[in-house]
Scaffold this motif. Structure first.
Motif, PDB file in Angstrom:
ATOM      1  N   TYR A 154       1.621  -1.944  -9.168  1.00  0.00           N
ATOM      2  CA  TYR A 154       1.155  -0.593  -8.850  1.00  0.00           C
ATOM      3  C   TYR A 154      -0.359  -0.533  -8.850  1.00  0.00           C
ATOM      4  O   TYR A 154      -1.031  -1.140  -9.673  1.00  0.00           O
ATOM      5  CB  TYR A 154       1.682   0.414  -9.880  1.00  0.00           C
TER       6      TYR A 154
ATOM      7  N   ARG B 295       3.012   8.387   1.549  1.00  0.00           N
ATOM      8  CA  ARG B 295       3.109   9.663   0.856  1.00  0.00           C
ATOM      9  C   ARG B 295       3.815  10.703   1.725  1.00  0.00           C
ATOM     10  O   ARG B 295       3.639  10.738   2.941  1.00  0.00           O
ATOM     11  CB  ARG B 295       1.713  10.163   0.477  1.00  0.00           C
TER      12      ARG B 295
ATOM     13  N   ASN C 188       0.851  -1.180   0.000  1.00  0.00           N
ATOM     14  CA  ASN C 188       0.000   0.000   0.000  1.00  0.00           C
ATOM     15  C   ASN C 188       0.890   1.235   0.000  1.00  0.00           C
ATOM     16  O   ASN C 188       1.040   1.932   0.995  1.00  0.00           O
ATOM     17  CB  ASN C 188      -0.910   0.002   1.243  1.00  0.00           C
TER      18      ASN C 188
ATOM     19  N   GLY D 287      -3.398   2.685  -7.790  1.00  0.00           N
ATOM     20  CA  GLY D 287      -3.638   4.011  -7.250  1.00  0.00           C
ATOM     21  C   GLY D 287      -4.602   4.791  -8.122  1.00  0.00           C
ATOM     22  O   GLY D 287      -4.938   4.378  -9.242  1.00  0.00           O
TER      23      GLY D 287
ATOM     24  N   PHE E 272       0.661   4.158  -1.125  1.00  0.00           N
ATOM     25  CA  PHE E 272       0.089   5.464  -0.855  1.00  0.00           C
ATOM     26  C   PHE E 272       0.162   5.803   0.634  1.00  0.00           C
ATOM     27  O   PHE E 272       0.064   6.962   1.018  1.00  0.00           O
ATOM     28  CB  PHE E 272      -1.367   5.521  -1.318  1.00  0.00           C
TER      29      PHE E 272
ATOM     30  N   SER F 269      -9.036   4.726 -11.510  1.00  0.00           N
ATOM     31  CA  SER F 269      -8.010   4.049 -10.718  1.00  0.00           C
ATOM     32  C   SER F 269      -7.233   3.120 -11.642  1.00  0.00           C
ATOM     33  O   SER F 269      -7.792   2.575 -12.592  1.00  0.00           O
ATOM     34  CB  SER F 269      -8.625   3.261  -9.558  1.00  0.00           C
TER      35      SER F 269
END
Length: 323
Positions: free
Chosen positions: A182, A97, A92, A184, A94, A171
């Motif tokens: 990947y 970030r 995950n 996102g 993200f 997405s």
């Protein structure tokens, strides 16, 4: 006795962005200023805009990601670290970030542009049909509706539209079956218009991802049942898209949450039952495994093993008859 975690593992757990963790967990995260967010219902809990620190003055508590999990989910330090590390192992990305990423998000959004289309769909078809075991006709139907296509990186793009048929959300999920993967949202996507399949009934089924929604639809077809319910893929564990969809479809009076069978899914269900039950009939349907696609893949694997076993028995019977 040795240490349960290495210094590197502890540092990894502490690098997870608290804001993203809270959103993934289904908490209602509200922006106060670009440098501060809050989570209602936790006695004035505040998170800094970079997602690195939090505090709750009423409880005299605060700290980083580990302490956040301990406080909000009543876990021990060891349990909190284990949970954060398990997320990092699930790719995950993200959740890591940077503060610069968060700052960019708080600025005015730019124009939403769909990723460039590839000249072929073969990688998407191979991934969704062969690897993910989603029914071919269902995939083709989504492609014809322009809700699925392949981008120039050979990734699968799931598209969400507004009432006028304008794309507002997308997405991306890579079609890699080995190595790094990947997934996102496309920049400037509006979560309110997440991937969905319009139904004819008064029921909406809510999933975490488009692949799970399609997998569930494939299960229904496999067992001879035509899907008439609305299907919505949140794209995370926030419910902004559900709120928006319900406003646009007043005929819906029943919600079935078909979330992942993990801690995240169960926690989100508890919150949403309390939130939606006053106005809707609420039910849930958890998969046997972690998610609906895992169940679908397992189903076809078991079917194949059964066919192979039956073929072996038939061959043995023929050999016995000859002998």
């Amino acid at each position: 006795m040795g240490k349960l975690f290495t210094d590197e593992q502890i540092a990894q757990a502490n690098q997870i962005n608290i804001l993203e963790y809270a959103r993934q967990a289904g908490y209602s995260v509200e922006k106060i200023t670009p440098k501060e967010y809050k989570i209602p219902g936790f006695g004035g809990l505040r998170i800094d805009g970079a997602g690195r620190k939090w505090n709750c003055f009423s409880a005299n508590a605060g700290g980083g990601p580990i302490q956040f999990v301990m406080y909000t989910e009543k876990k021990s330090w060891v349990e909190a670290v284990k949970q954060l590390l398990s997320l990092s192992q699930n790719q995950n990305n993200f959740l890591y970030r940077t503060s610069r990423d968060i700052e960019k998000e708080t600025e005015e959004k730019g124009e939403f542009v769909l990723p460039e289309k590839n000249s072929t769909y073969k990688h998407v078809f191979a991934y969704l049909i062969n690897t993910r075991k989603i029914d071919k006709d269902i995939v083709i139907s989504m492609v014809k509706q322009k809700k699925i296509y392949e981008n120039t990186h050979r990734s699968c793009v799931f598209v969400g539209y507004d009432q006028e048929g304008i794309s507002r959300y997308a997405s991306v999920r890579s079609t890699n079956t080995t190595g790094s993967s990947y997934r996102g949202d496309v920049a400037n996507s509006d979560k309110a218009f997440a991937f969905s399949i319009k139904g004819l009934s008064n029921t909406i089924r809510v999933f975490e991802s488009p692949i799970d929604a399609l997998s569930y639809t494939a299960f229904l077809k496999q067992f001879g049942s035509e899907n008439k319910d609305h299907m919505l893929a949140l794209g995370c564990l926030g419910d902004v898209s559900l709120e928006h969809y319900l406003k646009g479809h007043p005929e819906i009076n029943r919600i079935i949450f078909c979330l992942d069978n993990d801690q995240w899914g169960h926690q989100a269900l508890d919150r949403w039952v309390e939130k939606y039950k006053p106005n809707y009939a609420v039910a849930h349907h958890f998969p046997k495994g972690k998610d609906w696609n895992e169940d679908l893949v397992s189903f076809f694997k078991e079917m194949e093993q059964r066919r192979e076993a039956e073929a072996t028995l038939d061959l043995e019977s023929e050999e016995e008859a000859i002998i």
